[in-house]
Design an enzyme around this catalytic site. Sequence first.
Site, PDB file in Angstrom:
ATOM      1  N   LYS A 261       2.992   7.310   5.899  1.00  0.00           N
ATOM      2  CA  LYS A 261       1.900   6.842   7.124  1.00  0.00           C
ATOM      3  C   LYS A 261       0.845   6.066   5.974  1.00  0.00           C
ATOM      4  O   LYS A 261       0.200   6.358   5.286  1.00  0.00           O
ATOM      5  CB  LYS A 261       1.232   8.033   7.798  1.00  0.00           C
TER       6      LYS A 261
ATOM      7  N   ASP B 295      -5.108  12.920  20.124  1.00  0.00           N
ATOM      8  CA  ASP B 295      -4.044  11.842  20.450  1.00  0.00           C
ATOM      9  C   ASP B 295      -2.694  12.657  20.630  1.00  0.00           C
ATOM     10  O   ASP B 295      -1.630  11.894  20.456  1.00  0.00           O
ATOM     11  CB  ASP B 295      -3.872  10.804  19.439  1.00  0.00           C
TER      12      ASP B 295
ATOM     13  N   GLY C 191       2.008   1.912  15.320  1.00  0.00           N
ATOM     14  CA  GLY C 191       1.060   2.376  16.207  1.00  0.00           C
ATOM     15  C   GLY C 191      -0.329   1.946  16.007  1.00  0.00           C
ATOM     16  O   GLY C 191      -0.405   1.089  15.157  1.00  0.00           O
ATOM     17  N   GLY C 192      -1.032   2.253  16.906  1.00  0.00           N
ATOM     18  CA  GLY C 192      -2.478   1.857  16.583  1.00  0.00           C
ATOM     19  C   GLY C 192      -3.151   2.426  15.572  1.00  0.00           C
ATOM     20  O   GLY C 192      -4.285   1.764  14.999  1.00  0.00           O
ATOM     21  N   MET C 193      -2.712   3.428  14.868  1.00  0.00           N
ATOM     22  CA  MET C 193      -3.261   4.137  13.814  1.00  0.00           C
ATOM     23  C   MET C 193      -2.685   3.673  12.418  1.00  0.00           C
ATOM     24  O   MET C 193      -2.744   4.460  11.459  1.00  0.00           O
ATOM     25  CB  MET C 193      -3.377   5.583  14.023  1.00  0.00           C
TER      26      MET C 193
ATOM     27  N   VAL D 107       4.516   3.362   9.770  1.00  0.00           N
ATOM     28  CA  VAL D 107       5.129   4.446   8.981  1.00  0.00           C
ATOM     29  C   VAL D 107       6.399   3.734   8.333  1.00  0.00           C
ATOM     30  O   VAL D 107       7.053   2.904   9.076  1.00  0.00           O
ATOM     31  CB  VAL D 107       5.558   5.539  10.008  1.00  0.00           C
TER      32      VAL D 107
ATOM     33  N   ILE E 108       9.721   2.346   9.762  1.00  0.00           N
ATOM     34  CA  ILE E 108      10.476   3.134  10.808  1.00  0.00           C
ATOM     35  C   ILE E 108       9.679   3.315  12.070  1.00  0.00           C
ATOM     36  O   ILE E 108       9.969   3.955  12.731  1.00  0.00           O
ATOM     37  CB  ILE E 108      11.127   4.433  10.366  1.00  0.00           C
ATOM     38  N   GLY E 109       8.392   3.112  12.072  1.00  0.00           N
ATOM     39  CA  GLY E 109       7.465   3.184  13.071  1.00  0.00           C
ATOM     40  C   GLY E 109       6.175   2.221  13.026  1.00  0.00           C
ATOM     41  O   GLY E 109       5.643   2.124  11.855  1.00  0.00           O
TER      42      GLY E 109
END
Length: 532
Positions: free
Chosen positions: A42, A135, A22-24, A27, A19-20
Amino acid sequence: MTLSSVVAALPQYAVGEQIGEGGMGVVYGGMHRQLGRPVAIKRLPHAVAEDPRMSERFEHEARLLARLDHPHIVPVYDYVRQQGEHLLVMERLDGGTVWSRFATDGLTAQQSCGIVLAALSGLHAAHEAGVLHLDVKPKNLLFTSNGVVKVADFGISQVVSEGATLVTHGGAVLGTPAYIAPEQAMGNALTPAADVYATGTVLYELLCGDLPFERGGGPIAMIQKRVYQDPRPLPNVPEPLAGVVMRSIAREPDARYRNAETFAIDLSAAAGHLFGPDWLTRLGIPVHLAPQVSASSTRPSLRPVDRDTVSLSQQPIRATLVDPIPAARLSGSSTLVPAASVIRPPSTPWALWLVAAVALIAMVVLPFVVSGRQLTEVSQSLADPVKEQGTQLVVSLAGLELANVQGGPEGFVLPGATRWIVGGAVTASVDGREFLLVSNQTPWLSLMGTGSALLLLFTLAYLESNLRALRKRQTGVAAVIASVPLGFGLGLAVWLLASVLLTHEPTLPIALTCGVLGAATAISASLASRRA
């Protein structure tokens, strides 16, 4: 690693689709099998698991995150470190992000202030527990289905980078450069002031639709501006709200609010001043505040008498930027270095400064070494008649006629305006015979003396103000253009003041030369300040 390793590490959860990302990390959606509770899982980058030191740091941080219990922080339900995976299980929020709402429907100024107050409330609780976020951005502020704002992704950036901003050799940034505090970019010691800066930048953007620095140049240039430039003033937002926002994004940490709560107290008070003491009640967004923050918006002394902020308070504001530059993904193959090692201080345009210095020296020296023609001097009080033989007296200043009088029995009587203007020496002629007419009174009682000094101070003050604004990127080409007439006026002031004090003949060629040199000084210095 495949999704199967995530499934194997979390047998008590049904792992759903992604569902997501990013750089970290990535998800996934999920569901607790026994409780039926929806969750967000996560999955941290494999680089975390492959680095033993980073892995240990994150496990320590996960324990801190699990203890955070606040209405405006996304709660962590579980942390699993197994089979090469580092997994955080958190509350799943399906109300979207602040960024998605800001970019589509837009947000009013009251909504933006309420959202940021909620974020500051959560951040202060985390800071009290010893956790920095590092962040903060609109994408990390999420809504529940009931409209409650919660801050997500606490501590991950701090663990991965140990507080410093990291970049790849290709120039991609680990983190979000649009909101990074200067001290974070430089790898300096970090305090809650770093999160204050990021949150203040978010509020700046929500209130005007743009970021506090010029666009363009890529992520490294974006960070460099934050380190070496002051932010642009917040447009179209009245005081005291604009002052609160600008203090929160001051370049130096000591000039900002010392923590999230003091920022929230001033923000609440400013919002109460602009929108009325009951603005949070009318807002429709649940915000849980500490008593001292809540009380600050209802102080009687801050209630407005005449509210002229209807457009600010009711008009939705939307993002004028596309989604900020995406962060670099942390992977085992990434070669990361501190941002401080690749950003450079602004270059000094030495050639332009040299031109400005040479022109300035020439402008100052010229009136002292070039004195005009060597004419006979007649020194007297200009209140008395000029006793020269002839029928007609003409008095001029650099070719500009000041008086033209006929002779009388007592000589030539100058008009009152001429006597008020003349200080030092002017060119005079009687029936074509030229001489210097020198006033023996103090030059500061004349327009030529006092006026040249005032013109010198005026042009110097405005030029200094223009150069300072150009250095801080608070103005642009208009200030460079305005510097030309200001510099020309500066040259004329220097020429006239020197002529008055030295009783030199004030001639037009020297005046024009000094004016041109002054304009060259000003435009060279302006261009140098802008390029720096």
